[in-house]
Design an enzyme around this catalytic site. Structure first.
Site, PDB file in Angstrom:
ATOM      1  N   ARG A 191      -5.007   2.811  18.214  1.00 29.59           N
ATOM      2  CA  ARG A 191      -4.493   1.174  18.136  1.00 29.59           C
ATOM      3  C   ARG A 191      -4.126   0.843  19.520  1.00 29.59           C
ATOM      4  O   ARG A 191      -4.054  -0.466  19.766  1.00 29.59           O
ATOM      5  CB  ARG A 191      -3.617   1.087  17.075  1.00 29.59           C
ATOM      6  N   ARG A 238      -7.088  -2.976  10.505  1.00 28.45           N
ATOM      7  CA  ARG A 238      -5.793  -3.905  10.893  1.00 28.45           C
ATOM      8  C   ARG A 238      -6.426  -4.577  12.311  1.00 28.45           C
ATOM      9  O   ARG A 238      -6.018  -5.781  12.717  1.00 28.45           O
ATOM     10  CB  ARG A 238      -4.384  -3.159  11.325  1.00 28.45           C
ATOM     11  N   LYS A 282       0.722  -1.231  -0.100  1.00 19.05           N
ATOM     12  CA  LYS A 282      -0.171   0.033  -0.051  1.00 19.05           C
ATOM     13  C   LYS A 282       0.901   1.033  -0.127  1.00 19.05           C
ATOM     14  O   LYS A 282       0.635   2.219  -0.603  1.00 19.05           O
ATOM     15  CB  LYS A 282      -1.157  -0.094   1.117  1.00 19.05           C
ATOM     16  N   SER A 283       1.819   1.444   0.687  1.00 20.17           N
ATOM     17  CA  SER A 283       2.678   2.294   0.801  1.00 20.17           C
ATOM     18  C   SER A 283       3.424   2.675  -0.320  1.00 20.17           C
ATOM     19  O   SER A 283       3.543   3.953  -1.124  1.00 20.17           O
ATOM     20  CB  SER A 283       3.737   2.230   1.883  1.00 20.17           C
ATOM     21  N   ASP A 311       2.832  -0.904  11.743  1.00 20.75           N
ATOM     22  CA  ASP A 311       1.368  -1.097  11.449  1.00 20.75           C
ATOM     23  C   ASP A 311       1.161  -2.878  11.812  1.00 20.75           C
ATOM     24  O   ASP A 311       0.001  -3.089  11.553  1.00 20.75           O
ATOM     25  CB  ASP A 311       1.239  -1.071   9.938  1.00 20.75           C
TER      26      ASP A 311
HETATM   27  C1  S3P Z   1       3.258   4.984   5.949  1.00 22.62           C
HETATM   28  C2  S3P Z   1       3.830   5.533   6.994  1.00 22.62           C
HETATM   29  C3  S3P Z   1       3.487   5.186   8.432  1.00 22.62           C
HETATM   30  C4  S3P Z   1       2.435   3.961   8.378  1.00 22.62           C
HETATM   31  C5  S3P Z   1       1.380   4.315   7.335  1.00 22.62           C
HETATM   32  C6  S3P Z   1       1.959   4.236   5.781  1.00 22.62           C
HETATM   33  C7  S3P Z   1       3.474   5.411   4.543  1.00 22.62           C
HETATM   34  O1  S3P Z   1       2.632   6.199   8.970  1.00 22.62           O
HETATM   35  O2  S3P Z   1       1.892   3.748   9.542  1.00 22.62           O
HETATM   36  O3  S3P Z   1       0.501   3.098   7.404  1.00 22.62           O
HETATM   37  O4  S3P Z   1       3.115   4.938   3.551  1.00 22.62           O
HETATM   38  O5  S3P Z   1       4.605   6.410   4.674  1.00 22.62           O
HETATM   39  P1  S3P Z   1       3.572   7.654   9.625  1.00 22.62           P
HETATM   40  O6  S3P Z   1       4.387   8.170   8.737  1.00 22.62           O
HETATM   41  O7  S3P Z   1       2.351   8.158  10.353  1.00 22.62           O
HETATM   42  O8  S3P Z   1       4.523   6.856  10.860  1.00 22.62           O
END
Ligand code: S3P
Length: 451
Positions: free
Chosen positions: A361, A406, A23-24, A330
């Site tokens: 969470r 999640r 997803k990221s 996550d």
């Molecule tokens: C993400 C970064 C994380 C993660 C999120 C996706 C990303 O968040 O928890 O699910 O794609 O850069 P944070 O940047 O707030 O830590």
């Protein structure tokens, strides 16, 4: 509203599955392709609703987005060619979409309204807005009870050209780092972003591949430092093929299912094993659970098949704190389920960031475990879970997933080790990251149904 009914596992799981594209990485592939001069083909993009929000957003900003066989093809506008959208951009449940769009639109000569669902409308945005405004952006939205800024946001028009930034992030956050990196591409000069610890580095890898002047390194004091130096850059991003490997954050649920139920052989193919994302594998190893990584030929990101074999291992408690929290951020809800089956008390510390995710969470993970009769102490920056030492978890759990994908998936996996069936409610948002979750788990032999 979607709910799951899950029966305890009666036999070992078995089979081979793929998980959706990460997803990221998918968000980045979509949002960065808007800024390219040449066409981009995105291979392996996940089918989750969150990535869909980023796809719709770039289309509204002027990109041409089409599907060709398995690929999503994007013709971007370049940095300067974005057009004003005709309506608000709906970011749904996706914090990554809204925060990255703040950076992407920070220098735009037009105003854009960014809206989200109920959960997103409670999430703190000051962490991106404040530094972006010091660069010359104009972003505003309503205040919440904490004094933070929450969506809906109005971004732009910028007062003038953006200026570079030297900034120490108060927390390790790849979303904040990425938003500022995107805004820095619109400046002339050198920006540097220092983090208290390493966060995921997909942005640096992908923007580097596309030809942006972005470098990750380490500052004099050892802290991670991302530098964006546009002084000798022509402002162009090239295109090409962007490969999105399988999402380790989705794979983690199936890995834990295979560990808790036992596995003849469960293989999850082509998962991203970027070390900024594999903290959960290190935590599992520390708890006595072996997951084999069979490397594949990766692109910009390393990938492997994750393989679990054998009877459910005896698990021991551990501590998750420091950089391990960021590397498994996550995955903490599903690691808490492992802790609930282990021997001893597992501690999660320095994880206050969990309070501002899709749900709080820390609270929702503890509530989910308590529904299975697990003793769990909530603390300001984490929680302590008393493991069952392998005894079955409570029967008849009624889990309220609180709209958090999640928590819903973690609850479904916990049910595999319960003494009787469990009901997981408010699970619609599983579709934000992993629409095929129920089918994948059923394919491996678990008894799970959507009701
Ligand atoms: C993400 C970064 C994380 C993660 C999120 C996706 C990303 O968040 O928890 O699910 O794609 O850069 P944070 O940047 O707030 O830590």
């Amino acid at each position: 509203m979607t709910a799951f009914v899950v029966q305890p596992a009666r036999s070992c799981l078995h089979g081979t599955v793929t998980v959706p594209g990460d997803k990221s990485i998918g968000h980045r592939a979509l949002l960065f392709s808007l800024l390219t001069q040449e066409p981009v083909r995105i291979l392996g993009l996940g089918d989750g609703a969150d990535n869909g929000r980023s796809a719709k957003a770039i289309a509204a900003l002027g990109a041409q987005v089409s599907r060709q066989d398995q690929a999503v093809c994007v013709r971007g506008t370049g940095l300067a060619g974005m057009r004003a959208p005709s309506a608000a951009l709906d970011c749904g449940n996706s914090g990554t979409t809204i925060r990255m769009l703040c950076g992407l639109l920070a220098g735009a000569p037009f105003a854009t309204r960014l809206v989200g669902d109920e959960s997103l409308s409670k999430r703190p945005m000051r962490r991106v807005i404040e530094p972006l405004c010091t660069m010359g952006a104009r972003i505003d939205g309503p205040r919440d009870a904490r004094g933070d800024v929450v969506p809906p946001l109005t971004v732009g028009p910028a007062a003038g050209p953006l200026t570079p930034i030297q900034y120490e992030l108060p927390m390790a956050s790849a979303q904040v780092k990425t938003a500022l990196t995107l805004a820095a591409l619109y400046t002339r000069g050198v920006s540097s972003l220092i983090e208290p610890g390493p966060s995921r580095d997909h942005t640096e890898r992908m923007l580097g591949f596309l030809g942006a002047p972005v470098h990750s390194g380490v500052g004099a004091d050892g802290r991670p430092c991302t530098t964006i130096d546009t002084l000798r850059w022509d402002g162009r991003l090239r295109g090409g093929d962007l490969e999105v490997p399988g999402d380790p954050s989705s794979a983690a649920f199936l890995v834990v299912a295979a560990l808790l139920a036992g596995a003849q052989e469960v293989r999850i193919e082509n998962v991203c094993i970027n070390p900024t994302r594999t903290g959960f594998l290190d935590v599992l190893e520390a708890m006595g659970a072996a997951v084999e990584q069979q490397p594949r030929h990766g692109g910009a990101e390393p990938t492997a098949d994750l393989v679990v074999r054998g009877a459910a291992p005896a698990l021991k408690a551990t501590e998750i704190s420091g950089s391990l929290v960021v590397r498994s951020l996550d995955e903490i809800p599903i690691l808490a389920v492992v802790a609930a089956c282990a021997h001893g008390t597992t501690l999660v510390r320095q994880a206050e960031e969990l309070r501002v995710k899709e749900s709080d969470r820390i609270a929702t993970t503890c509530a989910m475990l308590r529904a299975f009769g697990v003793s769990c102490e909530e603390r300001p920056d984490g929680f302590a879970v008393e493991g069952s030492s392998g005894a079955p978890l409570g029967a008849g759990a009624q889990v309220d997933a609180a709209g958090d994908h999640r928590i819903a998936m973690a609850g479904a996996i916990a049910a595999l080790r319960a003494a009787g069936p469990a009901h997981i409610g408010d699970a619609d948002n599983v579709a934000t990251s992993y629409p095929g979750f129920v089918d994948a788990l059923a394919h491996l032999g678990a008894a799970i149904a959507k009701v």
